[in-house]
Design a protein around this motif. Structure first.
Motif, PDB file in Angstrom:
ATOM      1  N   ASP A   1     -11.082  -1.777   2.203  1.00 42.63           N
ATOM      2  CA  ASP A   1     -10.131  -2.263   0.872  1.00 42.63           C
ATOM      3  C   ASP A   1     -11.379  -2.506  -0.211  1.00 42.63           C
TER       4      ASP A   1
ATOM      5  N   ARG B   1      -7.339   1.157  -0.880  1.00 45.02           N
ATOM      6  CA  ARG B   1      -7.989   1.401   0.424  1.00 45.02           C
ATOM      7  C   ARG B   1      -8.397   2.734   0.400  1.00 45.02           C
TER       8      ARG B   1
ATOM      9  N   PHE C   1       0.799  -1.116  -0.045  1.00 47.54           N
ATOM     10  CA  PHE C   1       0.098   0.054  -0.082  1.00 47.54           C
ATOM     11  C   PHE C   1       0.875   1.161   0.082  1.00 47.54           C
TER      12      PHE C   1
END
Length: 369
Positions: free
Chosen positions: A317, A302, A251
């Motif tokens: 998510d 996300r 991420f």
């Protein structure tokens, strides 16, 4: 609801007016009817954009839209461009195609698409001076939401705006739109409190007075609760190189959507408090994305909501994103905290992909009451 004019101000609601045992007078109920109308009818829930242009000639932008309430009948749209600064008159055009999540489409040739959004070329207004940057209205019009809903049966719609110009000197400035006040259209629904039935001298009785007055007032408040607001409706030009992207396996903030130093850009929003004031759990919302994944990867986006001051954090998510062409993700549901200072929440977006590159062209974050 009728086209009865709304009082253009919010009437004060005094505690003394509602004391138990006191005589109810017309002014008390009129005040509540006027206030309910302002909340539920005079301030429509949904907006489109503003979608800001990033390219000087042709460009395509896609925004998500979900009708806030079946009693909302019209969506107003407009687009603006910069004046032509050349010696040769430029031609410009804008086309609109609306598609729902089930694949049903209404194109620019349809009578339901307003003039000015049909892709018809017209001469751009000339600037007085070569480097003048005046902005002019290209076109404006209304969408009949009931008529469109007959074809677009899924409530999640996608509005695709395609702007074309014969020269780079007449760039698109922006596309905007919003739902029209409910009181513009006369209909027989129960959404909207008429002040007439609660005028002074009308007794509080069973029958038409109660139905027209108090029950309609309650229906208006109910309609206001169900009118889901957009917290975020943003779009980038739907072209690689002009949209946020990432090739990270973990991420990370996306390119073109950072505050610097790898920190994801933060949108500050104030979620509407309906049921749970000052709560770390907050109110229900949902989010979806217009995305593309190249290189055969599987991506995840996300959404993180952090209340300012209190620091409550909730995230969700959107997983399994694999489309090799730009497509909308499924809706992902989350709650957004309401315990922040002044109710403010910071919303950020990060993403990752197992291979290739993820591109993000649009975000729609809305209430989900």
């Amino acid at each position: 609801m009728s086209t009865e004019a709304l009082i253009p101000d919010f009437a004060p609601l005094f505690y003394a007016e509602a004391q138990t045992g006191k005589t109810v007078r017309g002014g008390h109920t009129i005040t509540r009817a006027a206030s309910a109308n302002v909340i539920a009818l005079g301030r429509p829930a949904k907006r489109i954009g503003p979608v800001q242009s990033q390219k000087t000639d042709g460009s395509t932008y896609t925004v998500g839209y979900v009708r806030s309430h079946t009693s909302i009948k019209q969506l107003w749209l407009a687009w603006y461009f910069h004046a032509d600064g050349t010696n040769t008159p430029a031609s410009i055009s804008m086309s609109l195609t609306i598609t729902d999540a089930a694949g049903h489409t209404v194109g620019p040739s349809s009578a339901l698409i307003p003039v000015g959004f049909k892709g018809t070329s017209t001469d751009a207004i000339r600037a007085t001076y070569l480097y003048q940057s005046d902005i002019f209205l290209g076109a404006a019009g209304y969408l009949d939401l009931d008529a469109l809903a007959a074809t677009l049966t899924d409530t999640s719609w996608s509005l695709e705006f395609t702007y074309s110009a014969s020269t780079v000197y007449v760039p698109l400035d922006r596309v905007i739109g919003w739902e029209c006040p409910r009181s513009q259209v006369d209909s027989a629904d129960t959404y909207g409190a008429l002040t007439g039935p609660v005028n002074p001298g009308n007794p509080i009785l069973a029958g038409s007075t109660t139905t027209s007055g108090y029950e309609r007032l309650a229906k208006t408040v109910e309609g206001a609760v169900l009118c889901n607001r957009d917290l975020l409706c943003v779009s980038w030009q739907r072209q690689v190189g002009y949209v946020p992207s990432t090739a990270s396996a973990a991420f990370a903030a996306m390119a073109l959507m950072t505050e610097g130093g790898g920190v994801p850009y933060s949108w500050r929003v104030r979620p509407r408090v309906v049921y749970v004031p000052s709560s770390s759990t907050g109110e229900p919302h949902r989010v979806r994305y217009l995305y593309q994944v190249t290189g055969g990867g599987t991506a995840t986006i996300r959404c993180t909501a952090t209340s300012i001051g209190a620091g409550s954090v909730i995230s969700v998510d959107a997983t399994g994103l694999t489309s090799a062409a730009f497509a909308w993700s499924a809706w992902s549901t989350l709650t957004i905290p309401t315990d922040g200072t002044d109710g403010i929440v910071a919303v950020t977006f990060t993403a990752k992909t197992t291979a290739g590159t993820l591109y993000l062209a649009s975000i729609q974050l809305e209430e989900y009451q």
